[in-house]
Motif scaffolding. Structure first.
Motif, PDB file in Angstrom:
ATOM      1  N   UNK A  46      49.990  20.981  32.640  1.00 23.49           N
ATOM      2  CA  UNK A  46      50.281  21.749  31.428  1.00 23.49           C
ATOM      3  C   UNK A  46      49.876  20.997  30.169  1.00 23.49           C
ATOM      4  N   UNK A  47      49.285  19.843  30.362  1.00 31.68           N
ATOM      5  CA  UNK A  47      48.738  19.100  29.217  1.00 31.68           C
ATOM      6  C   UNK A  47      49.686  18.080  28.618  1.00 31.68           C
ATOM      7  N   UNK A 107      45.123  14.034  45.548  1.00 29.24           N
ATOM      8  CA  UNK A 107      43.877  14.078  46.290  1.00 29.24           C
ATOM      9  C   UNK A 107      42.719  14.726  45.560  1.00 29.24           C
ATOM     10  N   UNK A 108      42.973  15.383  44.441  1.00 26.74           N
ATOM     11  CA  UNK A 108      41.895  15.992  43.658  1.00 26.74           C
ATOM     12  C   UNK A 108      42.248  15.881  42.182  1.00 26.74           C
ATOM     13  N   UNK A 109      41.344  16.292  41.344  1.00 27.64           N
ATOM     14  CA  UNK A 109      41.595  16.214  39.916  1.00 27.64           C
ATOM     15  C   UNK A 109      42.622  17.250  39.496  1.00 27.64           C
ATOM     16  N   UNK A 110      43.436  16.881  38.547  1.00 26.09           N
ATOM     17  CA  UNK A 110      44.410  17.834  38.023  1.00 26.09           C
ATOM     18  C   UNK A 110      43.709  18.911  37.207  1.00 26.09           C
ATOM     19  N   UNK A 111      44.266  20.081  37.267  1.00 31.64           N
ATOM     20  CA  UNK A 111      43.761  21.171  36.429  1.00 31.64           C
ATOM     21  C   UNK A 111      44.351  21.017  35.036  1.00 31.64           C
ATOM     22  N   UNK A 117      44.046  27.671  29.649  1.00 29.70           N
ATOM     23  CA  UNK A 117      44.599  28.779  28.855  1.00 29.70           C
ATOM     24  C   UNK A 117      43.789  29.012  27.593  1.00 29.70           C
ATOM     25  N   UNK A 118      43.354  27.924  26.969  1.00 25.59           N
ATOM     26  CA  UNK A 118      42.535  28.055  25.766  1.00 25.59           C
ATOM     27  C   UNK A 118      41.218  28.765  26.097  1.00 25.59           C
ATOM     28  N   UNK A 119      40.629  28.379  27.222  1.00 25.56           N
ATOM     29  CA  UNK A 119      39.372  29.011  27.638  1.00 25.56           C
ATOM     30  C   UNK A 119      39.590  30.476  27.996  1.00 25.56           C
ATOM     31  N   UNK A 120      40.720  30.752  28.658  1.00 26.14           N
ATOM     32  CA  UNK A 120      41.006  32.138  29.021  1.00 26.14           C
ATOM     33  C   UNK A 120      41.199  32.991  27.773  1.00 26.14           C
ATOM     34  N   UNK A 158      39.407  39.167  29.938  1.00 23.33           N
ATOM     35  CA  UNK A 158      39.081  37.812  30.345  1.00 23.33           C
ATOM     36  C   UNK A 158      38.644  37.699  31.781  1.00 23.33           C
ATOM     37  N   UNK A 159      38.765  38.806  32.542  1.00 16.65           N
ATOM     38  CA  UNK A 159      38.383  38.771  33.955  1.00 16.65           C
ATOM     39  C   UNK A 159      37.230  39.714  34.265  1.00 16.65           C
ATOM     40  N   UNK A 160      36.740  40.408  33.244  1.00 23.02           N
ATOM     41  CA  UNK A 160      35.598  41.287  33.433  1.00 23.02           C
ATOM     42  C   UNK A 160      35.944  42.726  33.741  1.00 23.02           C
ATOM     43  N   UNK A 161      37.208  42.997  34.108  1.00 23.71           N
ATOM     44  CA  UNK A 161      37.584  44.353  34.505  1.00 23.71           C
ATOM     45  C   UNK A 161      37.576  45.323  33.326  1.00 23.71           C
TER      46      UNK A 161
END
Length: 405
Positions: A46-47, A107-111, A117-120, A158-161
């Motif tokens: 969440x930053x 095991x992977x990079x954090x989102x 959210x800013x990009x969305x 934001x999802x194209x629909x």
């Protein structure tokens, strides 16, 4: 001290880096620490930083004992919650920095959910802008388009629909007659969307949203069931059912290949009003001057009351009369357009109320050579102050219908 038996707390064995990593993972696999690891991931994604904000985790007594294996007895005795800062401090004592800890635990990079959210939000804003542009480019009035874009229940941007929906609406909108012509709903759907049933009432929301946009003022959709659905489409010149779309006529003898010609020719002999369907007007038709003489005047009213009174008092002596029966149906539009194209002079009127003014404005806009019949067009805001209905001037209208013979 081994992570598996820490009854009083302490620190994880720091014999070497590999052992520290192994022991951290064994610690994280237990029920209490697993809760901490999950909460920490959400906190970081969440930053938020490795700060002193307490993670929202509830631990049982046993789970707190398990967490104590890393955080120590002093933390346990304090009764405090778990913060990212204390986790960071204890792991650093083991020689495990935060980047290594994240790799080990997840095991992977954090989102980066904050960035996500800013990009969305940016994508959603861009899609809404694109969707509005699509509607405007299709010729939809800006006020209607903007009101529709504010409706609840639209596909989330934001999802194209949303863009897919507006493109379908725009494609169908550009195939609307926008005039006196008419088109079958199935033909419109096939031409615009490559599916004859794409605009059916139960096929999805594209057809409904077209009607909402045509309405333009944010009304609810209660009137878009059954007859209301057909009426709304017919106002756009679109026929849902060629047998349900009708027009009422009196003394309108037609000649040509359309089935309506035989129907009106017979009815004109007796002066009996007749309902004509949109289907019956398929083919050529024009006024039959052998029956009605050289006159080309055809009168248009809104209410069946006028037709009934003309039939009762004038019968076959009445001038040709057409009734819209409220908002003009597809059959009305088709009949008037055909008559105008073959030289008939149309005289148009309706009730002098808000609806009547809208009817006359629509017909006069699509029939440029028509004349008003004892009617004055005026701004909608002045209508409610002094409405005048056709029944109040019925005798005058009947005289007009009789005197033109």
């Amino acid at each position: 001290m081994n992570i598996d038996d820490t009854p009083t707390g302490g620190t994880i064995n720091q014999s070497d880096t590999a052992a520290a990593h192994t022991q951290l993972l064994k610690w994280a696999a237990k029920a209490g620490p697993a809760k901490i690891v999950i909460a920490l991931r959400k906190h970081l994604e969440d930053g938020h930083s490795w700060g002193k904000t307490t993670l929202p985790v509830e631990l049982t007594e046993e789970e707190r004992r398990q967490v104590r294996a890393l955080l120590g007895t002093a933390w346990d005795a304090s009764g405090r919650g778990v913060t990212p800062h204390i986790l960071k401090t204890k792991m650093l004592k083991l020689g495990i920095d935060t980047d290594t800890a994240v790799h080990l635990l997840y095991g992977d990079e954090l989102i980066n959910r904050r960035e996500q959210r800013r990009e969305h939000r940016a994508n959603a804003s861009a899609e809404r802008h694109q969707a509005l542009t699509v509607l405007l480019d299709a010729g939809i009035h800006p006020t209607s388009a903007e009101a529709w874009m504010r409706r609840k229940g639209l596909p989330p941007a934001g999802r194209g629909q949303l863009l897919v929906l507006t493109r379908s609406i725009a494609a169908a909108w550009q195939h609307l007659p926008h005039g006196t012509d008419t088109i079958m709903l199935s033909v419109l759907a096939d031409a615009a969307l490559d599916d004859p049933h794409a605009l059916d009432r139960r096929a999805g929301r594209v057809g409904l949203d077209i009607l909402r946009l045509a309405d333009g003022d944010g009304h609810e959709d209660a009137g878009y069931d059954g007859d209301g659905w057909r009426t709304a489409w017919e106002a756009l010149g679109v026929i849902c059912d060629p047998l349900s779309s009708r027009v009422l006529a009196l003394n309108l003898p037609l000649t040509g290949s359309a089935p309506a010609c035989a129907i009106t020719a017979a009815a004109s002999q007796t002066g009996e009003p007749v309902w004509l369907t949109w289907r019956s007007l398929n083919g050529d038709f024009a006024l039959d001057h052998n029956q009605c003489g050289p006159r080309v005047d055809v009168y248009v009213c809104e209410n069946p009351t006028v037709v009934a009174a003309a039939a009762d008092t004038l019968a076959s002596r009445s001038s040709p009369l057409i009734c819209t029966n409220g908002v003009p149906s597809g059959a009305v539009r088709k009949l008037l357009a055909g008559l105008a194209a073959t030289g008939a002079h149309l005289h148009i009127r309706a009730d002098d109320d808000t609806t009547g003014q809208a009817i006359v404005a629509q017909l006069m806009a699509t029939l440029p050579h028509a004349s008003l019949w004892r009617y004055q067009q005026r701004p909608a805001e002045t209508v409610n102050n002094n409405p005048e209905y056709e029944e109040r001037v019925l005798n005058t209208l009947l005289k007009d219908l009789a005197n033109t013979n």
